[in-house]
Write a protein that holds these residues in place. Sequence first.
Motif, short mmCIF file in Angstrom:
data_model
loop_
_atom_site.label_atom_id
_atom_site.label_comp_id
_atom_site.label_asym_id
_atom_site.label_seq_id
_atom_site.Cartn_x
_atom_site.Cartn_y
_atom_site.Cartn_z
N ARG A 1 -0.53 -62.04 58.05
CA ARG A 1 0.25 -63.50 57.71
C ARG A 1 1.70 -63.09 57.14
O ARG A 1 2.76 -63.70 57.38
CB ARG A 1 -0.41 -64.41 56.95
CG ARG A 1 0.24 -65.76 56.82
CD ARG A 1 -0.66 -66.49 55.58
NE ARG A 1 -2.00 -66.81 56.62
CZ ARG A 1 -3.07 -66.38 55.91
NH1 ARG A 1 -3.25 -65.72 54.71
NH2 ARG A 1 -4.28 -66.52 56.52
N ALA A 2 1.78 -62.43 56.20
CA ALA A 2 3.00 -61.82 55.68
C ALA A 2 4.10 -60.96 56.79
O ALA A 2 5.25 -61.58 56.57
CB ALA A 2 2.68 -61.01 54.52
N CYS B 1 -0.46 -57.74 49.45
CA CYS B 1 0.05 -58.15 50.73
C CYS B 1 0.29 -59.75 50.64
O CYS B 1 0.83 -60.16 51.49
CB CYS B 1 -1.39 -58.01 51.54
SG CYS B 1 -1.52 -56.44 52.07
N GLN B 2 -0.09 -60.48 49.60
CA GLN B 2 0.15 -61.90 49.66
C GLN B 2 1.58 -61.91 49.33
O GLN B 2 2.47 -63.06 49.39
CB GLN B 2 -0.76 -62.56 48.89
CG GLN B 2 -2.02 -62.76 49.05
CD GLN B 2 -2.96 -63.26 47.75
OE1 GLN B 2 -2.59 -63.41 46.66
NE2 GLN B 2 -4.21 -63.37 48.22
N ARG C 1 -5.70 -59.84 56.49
CA ARG C 1 -5.34 -61.07 56.93
C ARG C 1 -4.16 -61.59 56.27
O ARG C 1 -3.13 -61.93 56.79
CB ARG C 1 -6.60 -62.17 56.86
CG ARG C 1 -6.01 -63.53 57.47
CD ARG C 1 -7.41 -64.51 57.37
NE ARG C 1 -8.27 -63.88 58.30
CZ ARG C 1 -9.61 -64.52 58.60
NH1 ARG C 1 -9.93 -65.48 57.78
NH2 ARG C 1 -10.61 -64.12 59.53
N HIS C 2 -4.00 -61.37 54.92
CA HIS C 2 -2.71 -61.56 54.44
C HIS C 2 -1.63 -60.53 54.79
O HIS C 2 -0.53 -61.25 54.65
CB HIS C 2 -2.96 -61.41 52.97
CG HIS C 2 -4.11 -62.31 52.12
ND1 HIS C 2 -4.11 -63.60 52.16
CD2 HIS C 2 -5.42 -61.94 51.44
CE1 HIS C 2 -5.24 -64.09 51.64
NE2 HIS C 2 -6.09 -63.15 50.95
N ALA D 1 -4.78 -57.03 48.14
CA ALA D 1 -4.80 -58.57 48.41
C ALA D 1 -3.81 -59.18 47.74
O ALA D 1 -2.78 -59.86 48.30
CB ALA D 1 -6.22 -59.30 47.92
N ARG E 1 -10.68 -57.99 53.25
CA ARG E 1 -10.11 -59.39 53.81
C ARG E 1 -8.45 -59.59 53.53
O ARG E 1 -7.81 -60.26 54.08
CB ARG E 1 -10.59 -60.65 52.91
CG ARG E 1 -11.89 -60.58 53.12
CD ARG E 1 -12.72 -61.91 52.42
NE ARG E 1 -14.24 -62.12 52.76
CZ ARG E 1 -14.74 -63.28 52.27
NH1 ARG E 1 -14.48 -63.93 51.38
NH2 ARG E 1 -16.08 -63.26 52.72
N TRP E 2 -7.91 -58.59 52.51
CA TRP E 2 -6.38 -58.43 52.42
C TRP E 2 -5.62 -58.10 53.75
O TRP E 2 -4.41 -58.44 53.60
CB TRP E 2 -6.10 -57.38 51.47
CG TRP E 2 -6.61 -55.95 51.80
CD1 TRP E 2 -7.82 -55.44 51.38
CD2 TRP E 2 -6.09 -55.04 52.72
NE1 TRP E 2 -7.92 -54.15 51.71
CE2 TRP E 2 -6.73 -53.71 52.50
CE3 TRP E 2 -4.87 -55.03 53.39
CZ2 TRP E 2 -6.49 -52.72 53.23
CZ3 TRP E 2 -4.62 -54.14 54.13
CH2 TRP E 2 -5.38 -52.75 54.07
#
Length: 557
Positions: free
Chosen positions: A512-513, A479-480, A508-509, A476, A505-506
């Motif tokens: 987005r990235a 990935c952020q 989704r990050h 996470a 849930r990472w």
Amino acid sequence: MSQTRKQNSSNGETKPRTSFVNKFFRGSKLTNSKAGSRKETNDLETTNFQPSNDAKETTTLDTAKPLPPDTAPGSRMEKSELLPPQLGPTAADQSLDLNNRGLTPGDLRAVVALLPLLPDLETLDISWNDFVSGTLRSITQQMHLVSKLKILRLGSCRLTTDDVRALGEALEAIPELEELSLSWNSRVGGNLPLILQKFQKGSKIRTLELVDCDLTSEDGTFVGDLLPMMQNLEVLDLSINRNIGASLNSIAQGLRSTSNLKVLKLHSCGLSQDSVRLLDAVFRYLCELKNLDLSCNKELGGGFEDSSAQLAALEHLEVLDLHQCSLTAADVASLTQVIPLLSSLQELDLSANRKMGSSSENLLSRLRFLPALRSLLVNGCALESETFAALAEASAYLPALEIVDLSWNKCVGGNLKLLLEMLKFLAALRVLRLSSCALVTEDVALLASVIQAGHLAKLQKLDLSYNDSICDAGWAIFCQNVGFLKELSELDISLRPSTSRDCGRWFRHLLRAVSKLSKITEIGMKRWILPTSQEEELEHFQQDHRGSIHFDLGEGQ
């Protein structure tokens, strides 16, 4: 390599299809620019050419129809009929590239018909066309009409013994020849003298490529005797001919006469410890050498212990490839005295030498004396913590470093901070491979902080695959921050073949990235399992981005 091609034929008759000239001039190159007709290539890869933007519909050619008997070769009328209108009847055509075009016997007849119309031809490439097999004589009989030919490539054409003999007879008719590539033709082996026996002293040949030709030790001896005739030779590639190691003494003697040689590739040639001694005695004659490949010769191990001093004479050497050579601790100790003296070195590959592990600390530490180094591959070398620390410290003195591969060195796990401390000095880094390095969550968290700080702004490829110990929280954080890698084109976070895990849930990050990364095209995620909700998210993402980013989830999804 093998190429599978579909045929639409019955009893030798082909079904109606797009004519050879239409197909060729839309998908290949026929140029009249001297600047564009010569391309120096030292690698083993074939090139796929894209259709030209200005290639329009051209006149068709009935490949079975002979030339009009009353038409003189090269006449205005013939060219108008056979060449596309945009080239014009007086085009001085110099490059005919049919590499990997899936030619049929009918197409080859068309090539034969074209050759008399191209008296200024300098490049002929018909590599990777199986149908050349057994028919080359029809082309070589026209070679006297293209006597200005400088580059002839016949790689992977399944040449027969008759093809080889016909080629040998034809080479005398093209005295300007500078490049000859016959790689991946097994029948060349045992028949090499039939091809090259007419080479005369003072030959203009600059590039000779005989990769994977099943050369015999007798062929190797013949090459050694022939080399003094080729004093203009710049590239010699004899790779993947495992029998020529037995004749290296003859080859080494011949190399003494090739002072212009810039590339010498003996990858997987059955070289032994004694081969190192023979080559070391030659290096002082090869003062222009820039690329030396001795890789995948597993019997070389131990040969450098007393026979590497002359390697330092290669002051212009830019590429040194010693991967998978079973280097011993004694080899590494000897190379430690030599490699740091190669001040022009840009690429060093020591990978897959597991015995060098703990003995390479001094060598890796002294890499700091190679300021031009751009690529360093030490994957699979069983490095230990001390050797990794020495490398990390040396990296601060390598500002040109673009490619680093530390994969399959477990000592990196938990110690990545040693390297990350130096990343701020590696502003040019484009490729970082850390596959199967036993990375832990702390490692990727530190990597994320370095990325966020902008120290990897030029990174294009990042491989973190086979690091299964990283928890979801670590992924996470990573990935952020991966969105800060604006130049990134490839990312691999695949799991080992023996494992699989649900995405956290990472994911989704990650989506987005990467939506902010305009250059990314490939994301490796093999063996990560997407639940239904994440599959839907990915589907919507792909629709929004028109499938421009490929998520490789393997066979499972």
